[in-house]
Design a protein around this motif. Structure first.
Motif, PDB file in Angstrom:
ATOM      1  N   PRO A 269       7.946  -1.053  -7.753  1.00  0.00           N
ATOM      2  CA  PRO A 269       7.301  -1.606  -8.958  1.00  0.00           C
ATOM      3  C   PRO A 269       6.284  -2.670  -8.561  1.00  0.00           C
ATOM      4  O   PRO A 269       6.613  -3.631  -7.857  1.00  0.00           O
ATOM      5  N   VAL A 270       5.040  -2.482  -8.975  1.00  0.00           N
ATOM      6  CA  VAL A 270       3.977  -3.406  -8.576  1.00  0.00           C
ATOM      7  C   VAL A 270       3.201  -3.885  -9.791  1.00  0.00           C
ATOM      8  O   VAL A 270       3.140  -3.210 -10.824  1.00  0.00           O
TER       9      VAL A 270
ATOM     10  N   VAL B  87       6.755 -15.360  -5.969  1.00  0.00           N
ATOM     11  CA  VAL B  87       6.361 -14.124  -5.288  1.00  0.00           C
ATOM     12  C   VAL B  87       6.059 -13.015  -6.284  1.00  0.00           C
ATOM     13  O   VAL B  87       6.833 -12.767  -7.224  1.00  0.00           O
ATOM     14  N   ARG B  88       4.926 -12.347  -6.085  1.00  0.00           N
ATOM     15  CA  ARG B  88       4.602 -11.128  -6.828  1.00  0.00           C
ATOM     16  C   ARG B  88       4.418  -9.989  -5.831  1.00  0.00           C
ATOM     17  O   ARG B  88       3.864 -10.185  -4.747  1.00  0.00           O
TER      18      ARG B  88
ATOM     19  N   LEU C 269       0.842  -1.195   0.000  1.00  0.00           N
ATOM     20  CA  LEU C 269       0.000   0.000   0.000  1.00  0.00           C
ATOM     21  C   LEU C 269       0.876   1.243   0.000  1.00  0.00           C
ATOM     22  O   LEU C 269       2.068   1.190   0.330  1.00  0.00           O
ATOM     23  N   SER C 270       0.305   2.369  -0.350  1.00  0.00           N
ATOM     24  CA  SER C 270       1.044   3.625  -0.316  1.00  0.00           C
ATOM     25  C   SER C 270       1.567   3.877   1.096  1.00  0.00           C
ATOM     26  O   SER C 270       0.843   3.687   2.082  1.00  0.00           O
TER      27      SER C 270
ATOM     28  N   ARG D 292      -1.330   2.201  -9.470  1.00  0.00           N
ATOM     29  CA  ARG D 292      -0.301   1.935 -10.484  1.00  0.00           C
ATOM     30  C   ARG D 292       1.082   2.253  -9.945  1.00  0.00           C
ATOM     31  O   ARG D 292       2.054   1.587 -10.282  1.00  0.00           O
ATOM     32  N   ARG D 293       1.157   3.274  -9.118  1.00  0.00           N
ATOM     33  CA  ARG D 293       2.432   3.675  -8.539  1.00  0.00           C
ATOM     34  C   ARG D 293       2.322   3.673  -7.024  1.00  0.00           C
ATOM     35  O   ARG D 293       1.404   4.249  -6.458  1.00  0.00           O
ATOM     36  N   VAL D 294       3.253   3.016  -6.407  1.00  0.00           N
ATOM     37  CA  VAL D 294       3.276   2.923  -4.950  1.00  0.00           C
ATOM     38  C   VAL D 294       4.624   3.411  -4.455  1.00  0.00           C
ATOM     39  O   VAL D 294       5.672   2.989  -4.955  1.00  0.00           O
TER      40      VAL D 294
END
Length: 322
Positions: free
Chosen positions: A60-61, A42-43, A8-9, A49-51
């Motif tokens: 990068p997500v 693992v992902r 999360l952010s 889109r940007r965290v």
């Protein structure tokens, strides 16, 4: 094991990195031992889109939606970077946390197990999924957690709690305890080797790290009780005497302490006695019998048993750490 890590952010940098690094190390060690496939797929996923992390690094997500219909075995929710109650309350009120709570419910319904280390446990509790389950959380946030989520059976003294499809852990570095626990579900031997390579011992309890008066100060009556009790550790404890001294009823005092601290007044007095005894053991060479008397116990046998039960450590271990 298919495993998604939901960032999360404002995610806590150390927590996210610890989980990923531990699982990557386990994969490398498995390869070195001749495993044909990596044990962890693992992902890192996100709802945005940007965290960015709490320290401003971009992560990068991949989209958090289930990829190609494949359901991850586990979803790990590292802590967000809000460490103290005011900032945490604000963070829990954000749209992203509401979306995360809904996403956790969807994942659970699809059969995914959920692990929420540290403050991630608050987000999991926001989803309602923890209601009726056992859980732990960062020790200094126990009073806030207990107030917000009374249907969760909280024990903030524990480092890791598995309950049904959920796992929660204590404070920041317990991300490592969680990651090693996940490795252990695949292979206890691999977990042991990974811990050796990382030069780390898992810890069964947060109790040795708790600062009792920090917890008490979240409530005025409990804070007054804490001060009163500290001044009388060598005396026998009486709830009636304590209530009279604080100008309240025994029932009110008992209920308030249990609501804030999750333990009885006598249990909290025992915490204060343990804290004082540990301090004396680590900073002096005073005989254990003398220390036992100073903190209200008839003999050293009782104190030794209490230290072992509460902290998982004996007098020699505590003095060696002093």
């Amino acid at each position: 094991m298919k495993l998604d890590v939901l960032a999360l952010s404002g995610v806590f940098d150390t927590g996210l990195a610890t989980v990923l690094d531990t699982l990557a190390t386990a994969n490398e060690l498995a390869a070195a031992q001749g495993w044909r496939t990596q044990p962890f797929d693992v992902r890192v996923v996100g709802l945005r889109r940007r965290v960015r992390t709490a320290l401003g690094l971009q992560v990068p997500v991949q989209p958090a939606e289930v990829a190609n219909g494949a359901v991850a075995d586990w979803l790990v929710l590292p802590a967000i970077g809000a460490k103290m109650p005011p900032g945490l309350i604000d963070a829990l009120a954000t749209r992203e946390v509401r979306e995360a709570a809904a996403h956790l419910r969807e994942r659970h319904a699809a059969g995914t197990h959920i692990a929420a280390p540290c403050i991630g446990g608050f987000v999991l509790a926001e989803s309602g999924l923890l209601d009726g389950h056992d859980a732990t959380v960062s020790w200094w946030l126990g009073p806030l957690f207990r107030e917000r989520y009374p249907k969760v059976r909280l024990d903030e003294s524990r480092m890791l709690v598995a309950s049904g499809a959920f796992v929660t852990t204590g404070a920041a570095i317990a991300h490592l305890d969680l990651a090693l626990w996940l490795v252990r579900q695949v292979s206890p031997e691999l977990a042991a080797v990974t811990a050796r390579y990382l030069v780390v011992d898992t810890r069964p309890s947060q109790a040795p790290y708790v600062i009792p008066d920090h917890l008490a100060h979240s409530d005025p009556l409990v804070a007054r009780f804490e001060l009163w009790a500290r001044q009388r550790l060598a005396e026998g404890f009486s709830l009636d005497v304590a209530a009279s001294a604080l100008a309240t009823s025994p029932r009110t005092l008992q209920r308030r302490i249990e609501a804030v601290l999750g333990r009885s007044p006598l249990g909290y007095v025992q915490d204060l006695r343990v804290e004082r005894a540990v301090h004396l053991l680590r900073t002096s060479r005073v005989d254990v019998e003398v220390i036992a008397a100073e903190v209200g116990y008839a003999n050293a046998v009782t104190l030794r048993a209490l230290l072992r039960r509460k902290l998982g450590r004996g007098v020699r271990e505590l003095r060696a750490r002093g």
